[in-house]
Design a protein around this motif. Structure first.
Motif, short mmCIF file in Angstrom:
data_model
loop_
_atom_site.label_atom_id
_atom_site.label_comp_id
_atom_site.label_asym_id
_atom_site.label_seq_id
_atom_site.Cartn_x
_atom_site.Cartn_y
_atom_site.Cartn_z
N LYS A 180 -14.69 13.29 -10.69
CA LYS A 180 -14.54 12.36 -9.58
C LYS A 180 -13.19 12.57 -8.92
CE LYS A 180 -17.37 8.68 -11.61
NZ LYS A 180 -17.37 7.29 -12.09
N THR A 181 -13.17 12.48 -7.58
CA THR A 181 -11.92 12.58 -6.82
C THR A 181 -11.37 11.17 -6.61
OG1 THR A 181 -13.16 12.51 -4.75
CG2 THR A 181 -12.62 14.67 -5.63
N ALA A 182 -10.11 11.01 -6.84
CA ALA A 182 -9.49 9.69 -6.71
C ALA A 182 -9.43 9.30 -5.24
CB ALA A 182 -8.07 9.72 -7.30
N GLU A 183 -9.92 8.08 -4.90
CA GLU A 183 -9.90 7.60 -3.53
C GLU A 183 -8.48 7.21 -3.14
OE1 GLU A 183 -12.59 4.44 -3.08
OE2 GLU A 183 -14.39 5.63 -3.59
N GLN A 184 -8.13 7.56 -1.87
CA GLN A 184 -6.79 7.24 -1.38
C GLN A 184 -6.64 5.74 -1.16
OE1 GLN A 184 -5.73 9.34 2.14
NE2 GLN A 184 -3.58 8.74 2.06
N GLU A 185 -5.55 5.19 -1.63
CA GLU A 185 -5.31 3.76 -1.54
C GLU A 185 -5.01 3.37 -0.10
OE1 GLU A 185 -3.02 0.60 -4.42
OE2 GLU A 185 -1.97 2.39 -3.78
N SER A 186 -5.65 2.30 0.38
CA SER A 186 -5.46 1.85 1.76
C SER A 186 -4.08 1.21 1.92
CB SER A 186 -6.54 0.85 2.15
OG SER A 186 -6.46 -0.32 1.36
N ALA A 187 -3.67 1.07 3.20
CA ALA A 187 -2.37 0.46 3.48
C ALA A 187 -2.34 -1.00 3.03
CB ALA A 187 -2.06 0.57 4.98
N TRP A 188 -3.47 -1.70 3.20
CA TRP A 188 -3.53 -3.11 2.79
C TRP A 188 -3.41 -3.24 1.28
CZ3 TRP A 188 -2.66 -7.81 3.99
CH2 TRP A 188 -3.24 -8.86 3.31
N LYS A 246 -1.90 -1.09 -0.69
CA LYS A 246 -0.52 -0.79 -1.03
C LYS A 246 0.38 -2.01 -0.80
CE LYS A 246 -0.70 4.17 -0.06
NZ LYS A 246 -0.19 5.26 0.80
N PHE A 247 0.12 -2.72 0.32
CA PHE A 247 0.92 -3.91 0.62
C PHE A 247 0.70 -4.99 -0.44
CE2 PHE A 247 1.12 -8.14 2.63
CZ PHE A 247 2.47 -8.17 2.92
N GLN A 248 -0.57 -5.16 -0.84
CA GLN A 248 -0.87 -6.16 -1.88
C GLN A 248 -0.18 -5.81 -3.19
OE1 GLN A 248 -5.23 -6.14 -1.64
NE2 GLN A 248 -5.15 -8.28 -0.98
N ASN A 249 -0.22 -4.52 -3.55
CA ASN A 249 0.43 -4.10 -4.79
C ASN A 249 1.94 -4.33 -4.71
OD1 ASN A 249 -2.03 -3.28 -5.85
ND2 ASN A 249 -1.80 -1.18 -5.13
N TRP A 250 2.51 -4.04 -3.55
CA TRP A 250 3.95 -4.25 -3.37
C TRP A 250 4.27 -5.74 -3.45
CZ3 TRP A 250 6.64 -7.01 0.34
CH2 TRP A 250 8.04 -6.83 0.34
N LEU A 251 3.41 -6.56 -2.82
CA LEU A 251 3.63 -8.00 -2.84
C LEU A 251 3.55 -8.56 -4.26
CD1 LEU A 251 4.22 -10.07 -0.61
CD2 LEU A 251 1.80 -10.64 -0.61
N ASN A 252 2.56 -8.09 -5.01
CA ASN A 252 2.43 -8.53 -6.40
C ASN A 252 3.64 -8.11 -7.22
OD1 ASN A 252 -0.07 -9.71 -5.93
ND2 ASN A 252 -1.18 -7.83 -6.39
N LEU A 253 4.13 -6.90 -6.96
CA LEU A 253 5.30 -6.42 -7.69
C LEU A 253 6.52 -7.29 -7.39
CD1 LEU A 253 6.62 -4.26 -9.47
CD2 LEU A 253 7.00 -2.89 -7.41
N GLN A 254 6.71 -7.64 -6.11
CA GLN A 254 7.86 -8.48 -5.75
C GLN A 254 7.73 -9.87 -6.33
OE1 GLN A 254 10.38 -6.93 -4.34
NE2 GLN A 254 9.07 -5.13 -4.28
#
Length: 257
Positions: free
Chosen positions: A65-73, A75-83
């Motif tokens: 399986k090829t890994a699907e590219q993460e969307s900008a939204w 990425k923003f959610q992951n960044w928000l959760n990290l902060q």
């Protein structure tokens, strides 16, 4: 001498026997292994092709399986959760140790956050809600420029006199020029619109005398007002006489027209 010869002969016979036994053993071993491998060869098993195809269709068995590219939204959610997690770690850091000073630090952090939120709400209420309350009731006035509001006044002479009394001749010159536009508008010589330039108004004036005097007035006004030029009383009074003569000419033209 005969004893030595006897021992030598026995040694040679013993070496010959060992050599013959070893050679025979080495020759027999491959034959034995070959015969054993033939006897123990496993039978071929035929697989059901439909079973193999079912595994191919099943995504659980797809290891390419090829890994699907993460969307900008995402990425923003992951960044928000990290902060957010970092913020919580900062708030509750050291609490697990049960230290009094760590608990005191937690209380101070909470008070700081509450104070910042209160300050934001207070500023919002002061600069946004109050401005909405103080907005003019006539909504048509909201989109008017400052020049439009001044020209709509029935009399600009009061503003001119106030500026002159304060020796603010630069501001008084502005009011004088707006007064000229007001009279040109009222006599239908120009069609006033706030987005027009003085050159546009000049092109609308058909009378050459008025056009010449308006050219002087507009240049003087632009030089003083936009050029941030300070006037003295003598310079101002000289220009004021020319402005008032232009207003008189405008009304004479209207009467004779």
């Amino acid at each position: 001498m005969e004893v030595k010869s006897y021992h030598l002969l026995n040694s040679l016979v013993f070496i010959f026997i060992l050599n013959w036994v070893g050679t025979g053993f080495m020759t027999a071993t491959p034959q034995l292994q070959a015969s054993d491998s033939l006897k123990k060869r496993p039978d071929l098993v035929e697989f059901d092709k439909s079973i193999v195809d079912s595994y191919k269709i099943n995504e659980d068995y797809n290891y390419f399986k090829t890994a699907e590219q993460e969307s900008a939204w995402a990425k923003f959610q992951n960044w928000l959760n990290l902060q957010w997690n970092k913020f919580l770690d900062w708030i509750f850091s050291g609490i697990s140790e049960g230290n009094f000073w760590n608990y005191l630090a937690l209380v101070l952090k909470i008070l700081l956050i509450v104070g910042l939120l209160f300050l934001i709400v207070w500023l919002f209420n002061k600069y946004y809600v109050q401005n909405r309350k103080n907005a003019p009731e006539n909504k048509s006035e909201i989109n008017l420029s400052e020049d439009e509001r001044l020209i709509k006044k029935k009399d600009l002479s009061t503003l001119i006199e106030e500026a002159e009394s304060d020796d603010n001749f630069r501001l008084a010159s502005r009011y004088l020029f707006l007064n000229i536009l007001k009279h040109l508008k009222e006599t239908n010589i120009i069609e006033y619109q706030f987005q027009k330039t003085n050159a546009d108004y000049k092109s609308e004036i058909s009378d050459e005398e008025i056009k010449s005097d308006f050219t002087y007035a507009s240049r003087f006004y632009e030089f003083v007002w936009y050029g941030d030029f300070e006037l003295n009383a003598t310079e101002y009074n000289k220009a004021k006489d020319r402005f008032e003569e232009l207003i008189t000419t405008i009304h004479k033209t209207k009467v004779h027209g």
